[in-house]
Design a protein around this motif. Structure first.
Motif, PDB file in Angstrom:
ATOM      1  N   GLN A  27       0.845  -0.885   0.049  1.00  0.00           N
ATOM      2  CA  GLN A  27       0.373   0.163   0.091  1.00  0.00           C
ATOM      3  C   GLN A  27       0.731   0.607   0.355  1.00  0.00           C
ATOM      4  OE1 GLN A  27      -2.680   0.523   3.238  1.00  0.00           O
ATOM      5  NE2 GLN A  27      -4.099   2.046   2.383  1.00  0.00           N
ATOM      6  N   ALA A  28       1.726   1.083   0.554  1.00  0.00           N
ATOM      7  CA  ALA A  28       2.984   2.219   0.585  1.00  0.00           C
ATOM      8  C   ALA A  28       3.925   2.318  -0.019  1.00  0.00           C
ATOM      9  CB  ALA A  28       3.935   2.770   2.445  1.00  0.00           C
ATOM     10  N   SER A  29       4.624   1.432  -0.987  1.00  0.00           N
ATOM     11  CA  SER A  29       5.132   1.230  -1.592  1.00  0.00           C
ATOM     12  C   SER A  29       4.751   1.813  -3.131  1.00  0.00           C
ATOM     13  CB  SER A  29       5.842   0.225  -1.978  1.00  0.00           C
ATOM     14  OG  SER A  29       5.617  -1.052  -2.129  1.00  0.00           O
ATOM     15  N   ALA A  30       5.684   1.516  -4.517  1.00  0.00           N
ATOM     16  CA  ALA A  30       4.982   2.000  -5.950  1.00  0.00           C
ATOM     17  C   ALA A  30       5.033   0.143  -6.620  1.00  0.00           C
ATOM     18  CB  ALA A  30       6.084   2.503  -6.458  1.00  0.00           C
ATOM     19  N   GLY A  31       6.103  -0.521  -5.869  1.00  0.00           N
ATOM     20  CA  GLY A  31       5.493  -2.466  -6.111  1.00  0.00           C
ATOM     21  C   GLY A  31       7.167  -3.285  -5.731  1.00  0.00           C
ATOM     22  N   GLY A  32       6.658  -4.526  -5.391  1.00  0.00           N
ATOM     23  CA  GLY A  32       7.540  -4.951  -4.363  1.00  0.00           C
ATOM     24  C   GLY A  32       7.470  -6.427  -4.874  1.00  0.00           C
ATOM     25  N   ILE A  33       8.699  -6.792  -4.533  1.00  0.00           N
ATOM     26  CA  ILE A  33       9.297  -8.475  -5.387  1.00  0.00           C
ATOM     27  C   ILE A  33       9.803  -9.196  -4.331  1.00  0.00           C
ATOM     28  CG2 ILE A  33      11.298  -6.988  -6.074  1.00  0.00           C
ATOM     29  CD1 ILE A  33      12.241  -8.904  -9.101  1.00  0.00           C
ATOM     30  N   ALA A  34       9.982 -10.367  -4.681  1.00  0.00           N
ATOM     31  CA  ALA A  34      10.373 -11.567  -3.763  1.00  0.00           C
ATOM     32  C   ALA A  34      11.257 -12.547  -4.411  1.00  0.00           C
ATOM     33  CB  ALA A  34       9.293 -12.068  -2.604  1.00  0.00           C
ATOM     34  N   VAL A  35      12.349 -12.813  -3.803  1.00  0.00           N
ATOM     35  CA  VAL A  35      13.471 -13.847  -4.352  1.00  0.00           C
ATOM     36  C   VAL A  35      14.025 -14.530  -3.595  1.00  0.00           C
ATOM     37  CG1 VAL A  35      14.546 -12.025  -6.418  1.00  0.00           C
ATOM     38  CG2 VAL A  35      15.554 -13.122  -3.447  1.00  0.00           C
ATOM     39  N   ASP A  36      14.290 -16.267  -3.937  1.00  0.00           N
ATOM     40  CA  ASP A  36      14.288 -17.168  -3.076  1.00  0.00           C
ATOM     41  C   ASP A  36      15.941 -17.600  -2.633  1.00  0.00           C
ATOM     42  OD1 ASP A  36      16.067 -17.904  -5.584  1.00  0.00           O
ATOM     43  OD2 ASP A  36      14.191 -20.195  -5.684  1.00  0.00           O
ATOM     44  N   ALA A  39      18.248 -16.375  -5.612  1.00  0.00           N
ATOM     45  CA  ALA A  39      17.962 -14.978  -6.095  1.00  0.00           C
ATOM     46  C   ALA A  39      17.001 -15.335  -7.796  1.00  0.00           C
ATOM     47  CB  ALA A  39      19.241 -14.571  -6.171  1.00  0.00           C
ATOM     48  N   ARG A  40      15.873 -16.118  -7.898  1.00  0.00           N
ATOM     49  CA  ARG A  40      15.123 -16.285  -8.811  1.00  0.00           C
ATOM     50  C   ARG A  40      14.101 -15.582  -8.292  1.00  0.00           C
ATOM     51  NH1 ARG A  40      16.025 -22.368  -9.446  1.00  0.00           N
ATOM     52  NH2 ARG A  40      15.488 -22.528  -7.099  1.00  0.00           N
ATOM     53  N   ILE A  41      13.047 -14.905  -9.049  1.00  0.00           N
ATOM     54  CA  ILE A  41      11.951 -14.445  -8.966  1.00  0.00           C
ATOM     55  C   ILE A  41      11.258 -14.922  -8.618  1.00  0.00           C
ATOM     56  CG2 ILE A  41       9.965 -12.752  -9.489  1.00  0.00           C
ATOM     57  CD1 ILE A  41      12.502 -11.426 -10.950  1.00  0.00           C
ATOM     58  N   THR A  42      10.339 -15.069  -7.069  1.00  0.00           N
ATOM     59  CA  THR A  42       8.870 -16.003  -6.817  1.00  0.00           C
ATOM     60  C   THR A  42       7.738 -15.287  -7.097  1.00  0.00           C
ATOM     61  OG1 THR A  42       9.504 -15.400  -4.610  1.00  0.00           O
ATOM     62  CG2 THR A  42      11.682 -17.640  -5.194  1.00  0.00           C
ATOM     63  N   TRP A  43       7.670 -13.750  -6.456  1.00  0.00           N
ATOM     64  CA  TRP A  43       7.060 -12.705  -6.135  1.00  0.00           C
ATOM     65  C   TRP A  43       7.244 -11.859  -7.231  1.00  0.00           C
ATOM     66  CZ3 TRP A  43       5.778  -8.602  -3.402  1.00  0.00           C
ATOM     67  CH2 TRP A  43       5.091  -8.829  -3.218  1.00  0.00           C
ATOM     68  N   ILE A  44       6.035 -11.758  -8.032  1.00  0.00           N
ATOM     69  CA  ILE A  44       6.038  -9.698  -8.380  1.00  0.00           C
ATOM     70  C   ILE A  44       5.007  -9.294  -8.392  1.00  0.00           C
ATOM     71  CG2 ILE A  44       6.620 -10.024 -11.069  1.00  0.00           C
ATOM     72  CD1 ILE A  44       8.693  -7.705 -11.136  1.00  0.00           C
ATOM     73  N   ASN A  45       5.008  -8.232  -7.737  1.00  0.00           N
ATOM     74  CA  ASN A  45       3.749  -7.461  -7.831  1.00  0.00           C
ATOM     75  C   ASN A  45       2.594  -6.556  -9.085  1.00  0.00           C
ATOM     76  OD1 ASN A  45       4.453  -5.025  -7.345  1.00  0.00           O
ATOM     77  ND2 ASN A  45       3.648  -5.021  -5.786  1.00  0.00           N
ATOM     78  N   ALA A  46       2.007  -6.825  -9.511  1.00  0.00           N
ATOM     79  CA  ALA A  46       1.327  -5.756 -10.952  1.00  0.00           C
ATOM     80  C   ALA A  46       2.098  -4.522 -10.785  1.00  0.00           C
ATOM     81  CB  ALA A  46      -0.123  -6.078 -11.225  1.00  0.00           C
ATOM     82  N   SER A  47       2.114  -3.596 -10.064  1.00  0.00           N
ATOM     83  CA  SER A  47       2.188  -2.139  -9.692  1.00  0.00           C
ATOM     84  C   SER A  47       4.185  -2.249 -10.296  1.00  0.00           C
ATOM     85  CB  SER A  47       2.147  -1.628  -8.814  1.00  0.00           C
ATOM     86  OG  SER A  47       2.739  -2.070  -7.814  1.00  0.00           O
ATOM     87  N   TYR A  48       4.644  -3.240  -9.994  1.00  0.00           N
ATOM     88  CA  TYR A  48       6.337  -3.351 -10.283  1.00  0.00           C
ATOM     89  C   TYR A  48       6.206  -3.885 -11.402  1.00  0.00           C
ATOM     90  CZ  TYR A  48      11.226  -3.760  -8.836  1.00  0.00           C
ATOM     91  OH  TYR A  48      12.385  -3.580  -8.669  1.00  0.00           O
ATOM     92  N   ALA A  49       5.764  -4.502 -11.849  1.00  0.00           N
ATOM     93  CA  ALA A  49       5.720  -5.319 -13.385  1.00  0.00           C
ATOM     94  C   ALA A  49       5.773  -4.181 -14.201  1.00  0.00           C
ATOM     95  CB  ALA A  49       4.091  -6.719 -13.026  1.00  0.00           C
ATOM     96  N   SER A  50       4.579  -3.269 -13.475  1.00  0.00           N
ATOM     97  CA  SER A  50       4.337  -2.175 -15.061  1.00  0.00           C
ATOM     98  C   SER A  50       5.270  -0.859 -14.888  1.00  0.00           C
ATOM     99  CB  SER A  50       2.754  -1.672 -14.598  1.00  0.00           C
ATOM    100  OG  SER A  50       2.552  -0.467 -15.280  1.00  0.00           O
ATOM    101  N   LEU A  51       5.788  -0.756 -13.873  1.00  0.00           N
ATOM    102  CA  LEU A  51       7.105   0.024 -13.699  1.00  0.00           C
ATOM    103  C   LEU A  51       8.202   0.005 -14.101  1.00  0.00           C
ATOM    104  CD1 LEU A  51       7.818   2.812 -11.795  1.00  0.00           C
ATOM    105  CD2 LEU A  51       8.587   1.484  -9.941  1.00  0.00           C
ATOM    106  N   LEU A  52       8.504  -1.804 -14.486  1.00  0.00           N
ATOM    107  CA  LEU A  52       9.185  -2.327 -15.535  1.00  0.00           C
ATOM    108  C   LEU A  52       9.429  -2.432 -16.527  1.00  0.00           C
ATOM    109  CD1 LEU A  52      10.656  -4.430 -12.103  1.00  0.00           C
ATOM    110  CD2 LEU A  52      11.612  -2.516 -12.839  1.00  0.00           C
ATOM    111  N   GLY A  53       8.254  -2.259 -16.974  1.00  0.00           N
ATOM    112  CA  GLY A  53       7.653  -2.755 -18.288  1.00  0.00           C
ATOM    113  C   GLY A  53       7.815  -3.640 -18.537  1.00  0.00           C
ATOM    114  N   ILE A  54       7.097  -4.778 -17.354  1.00  0.00           N
ATOM    115  CA  ILE A  54       6.637  -6.207 -17.781  1.00  0.00           C
ATOM    116  C   ILE A  54       4.938  -6.070 -18.233  1.00  0.00           C
ATOM    117  CG2 ILE A  54       6.869  -8.359 -16.736  1.00  0.00           C
ATOM    118  CD1 ILE A  54       9.051  -7.130 -15.323  1.00  0.00           C
ATOM    119  N   GLU A  55       4.480  -7.209 -19.037  1.00  0.00           N
ATOM    120  CA  GLU A  55       3.345  -7.336 -19.273  1.00  0.00           C
ATOM    121  C   GLU A  55       2.428  -8.028 -18.784  1.00  0.00           C
ATOM    122  OE1 GLU A  55       2.429  -7.633 -23.726  1.00  0.00           O
ATOM    123  OE2 GLU A  55       3.543  -5.060 -24.194  1.00  0.00           O
ATOM    124  N   ASP A  56       3.545  -9.558 -18.722  1.00  0.00           N
ATOM    125  CA  ASP A  56       3.070 -10.410 -18.596  1.00  0.00           C
ATOM    126  C   ASP A  56       3.452 -10.788 -16.660  1.00  0.00           C
ATOM    127  OD1 ASP A  56       1.710 -12.753 -17.003  1.00  0.00           O
ATOM    128  OD2 ASP A  56       2.434 -13.834 -19.368  1.00  0.00           O
TER     129      ASP A  56
END
Length: 470
Positions: A27-36, A39-56
């Motif tokens: 709620q307080a940030s412009a995007g979030g991501i998690a890795v295992d 250091a492989r991506i396990t989760w990324i929210n839609a706002s961070y994906a949009s910020l990075l230009g990732i459609e899916d």
């Protein structure tokens, strides 16, 4: 108070706690991501994906995070188990303010990390960033002022004046040397600016805020060289000071040691210098203890060290130790196109000291180009100073003023029969006329009436041609 992120702490942020904090961070940030832990991506929210230009967002799950975000420091957080609470990350044209947190399992092992973008625009942080930059600039300025007061540098790369291809190549290699912490060997005739370049390399290097210590090997008596380089222990010899006297290596510790005219160093000292460079340690005169030193060496010489090696007067192992990066500074006679800008820079410096506005005409520069400058830039400065001194405070140096102070003998060798590429006739004739006028002025020592007679033209015609050359 318990440190949450100490190496052996098993009460750090757990996955359950991180997941509990997700809603608040999202709620307080412009995007979030998690890795295992790999250091492989396990989760990324839609706002961070949009910020990075990732459609899916689902398409990047399982990908190494650096493949998706090249500048991320998430692998560092996973590897060290330490948080990076506030960092500015560059992503394409964006500057993102991010926080990164590791999370642990019940045994205290790192399971992965999460990151949240606190700001995707630095505008709200402008007052804070501006204050930080001002403080940082003040700190850098204070450190540089302290360095200049205590064995610092006076010259920067801008003080090596010239825009000819030869000068630009010297500057390119100097920047290359500044970015690498390795020995540098400067080769060039006396007066070409070797010390200026050495100081410029130091000023651009990571050692810029540390001491710059220069020593002219040729100016120190041979029996004092060892003490000058490595220092003297108390009571090392009769009459020696009871206090320890530091040598140049100790004074330059952490910074740069400039060895000018290293070709004049005696063989016995060459062996000790080689050991100091190889081992990073020195032994003061009269001491049986070694001292560690961290010194970057820049050496310079006007001698031909390769010839000296063949003659057994310079150690080959020391030569190869010093000559990791070689910069050859061309003599002034090989970069005459720089004469104009050199004169302007030198006259500006001289004029500032005399509170005089000093200028030079194009004809005077042409007169200067008739000389071969065995003393190089140092001799050029001397000639300009003498010209101004004899100019009765007019501040203007013309060809007549230059010829009055220019040394009469010139060893300039004119190329004969050299192959020339085909050029337009008008260009060839113009250059031939320019050279003829220059030669006439040299032969007449700047007397334009005599020069006109030599050329077989009227004085007014000569003035007209000189105006066209200006």
């Amino acid at each position: 108070m318990t440190q949450l992120f100490s190496k052996n702490d098993k009460s750090g942020l757990t996955r359950d706690l991180i997941e509990a904090l997700f809603p608040m961070f999202e709620q307080a940030s412009a995007g979030g991501i998690a890795v295992d832990r790999q250091a492989r991506i396990t989760w990324i929210n839609a706002s961070y994906a949009s910020l990075l230009g990732i459609e899916d967002p689902a398409a990047v799950i399982g990908e190494p995070v650096r493949r998706v975000i090249p500048m991320t420091r998430m692998p560092e957080v996973v590897e060290t188990g330490r948080p990076l609470l506030l960092d500015i990350m560059e992503y394409e044209s964006q500057q993102l303010v991010v926080t990164r947190l590791p999370y642990f399992d019940d045994s205290g092992k790192v399971m992965g990390a999460v990151a949240f973008v606190l700001y995707d625009d630095l505008q709200p942080l402008t007052p804070l960033v501006s204050k930080y930059r001002r403080l940082h600039q003040d700190l850098v300025a204070a450190r540089k002022a302290l360095a200049k007061k205590n064995r610092g540098t006076r010259y920067s790369l801008g003080d090596f004046v010239g825009a000819s291809p030869a000068a630009l190549e010297v500057k390119r290699r100097a920047r290359l040397a500044a970015g690498r912490d390795m020995p540098v060997l400067l080769l060039g005739e006396t007066g070409t600016g070797k010390e200026v370049l050495a100081q410029a390399i130091h000023a651009l290097s990571r050692r810029a805020e540390r001491p710059f210590v220069g020593v002219n090997v040729a100016a120190i008596p041979e029996n004092l060289l060892e003490a000058e380089f490595f220092g003297v222990a108390p009571g090392a010899y009769t009459g020696a000071d009871r206090r320890t006297r530091d040598g140049k290596f100790q004074l330059a510790n952490g910074g740069t040691l400039f060895l000018d005219e290293v070709g004049d160093m005696p063989l016995a000292l060459q062996a000790k210098l080689l050991r100091a460079l190889q081992e990073g340690e020195i032994e003061p005169l009269g001491s049986n203890k070694v001292a560690r030193v961290d010194v970057r060496v820049i050496a310079a010489t006007s001698r031909n060290l390769e010839t000296m090696m063949d003659e057994g007067r310079f150690r080959s192992d020391l030569y190869y130790r010093l000559n990791v990066l070689e910069i050859t500074i061309p003599p002034l006679r090989e970069r005459l196109p720089d004469l104009g800008v050199l004169c302007e820079a030198i006259l500006e410096d001289i004029g500032a000291g005399l509170e005089l506005r000093a200028e030079i005409t194009d004809a005077a520069v042409s007169a200067l180009s008739s000389y071969d400058w065995p003393g190089n830039v140092r001799e050029l400065r001397n000639v300009l100073e003498r010209g101004l001194t004899m100019g009765e405070e007019t501040g203007l140096l013309d060809a007549d003023a230059i010829f009055k102070v220019l040394p009469r003998k010139s060893g300039r060798l004119q190329p004969v029969g050299a192959a020339q590429p085909a050029r337009p006739l008008a260009q060839v004739l113009a250059e031939a006329e320019h050279q003829a006028i220059e030669a006439a002025l040299v032969a007449s020592r700047g007397n334009r009436s005599r020069a006109a007679r030599i050329l077989g033209i009227s004085r007014s015609a000569l003035y007209e041609k000189l105006n066209k050359l200006s």
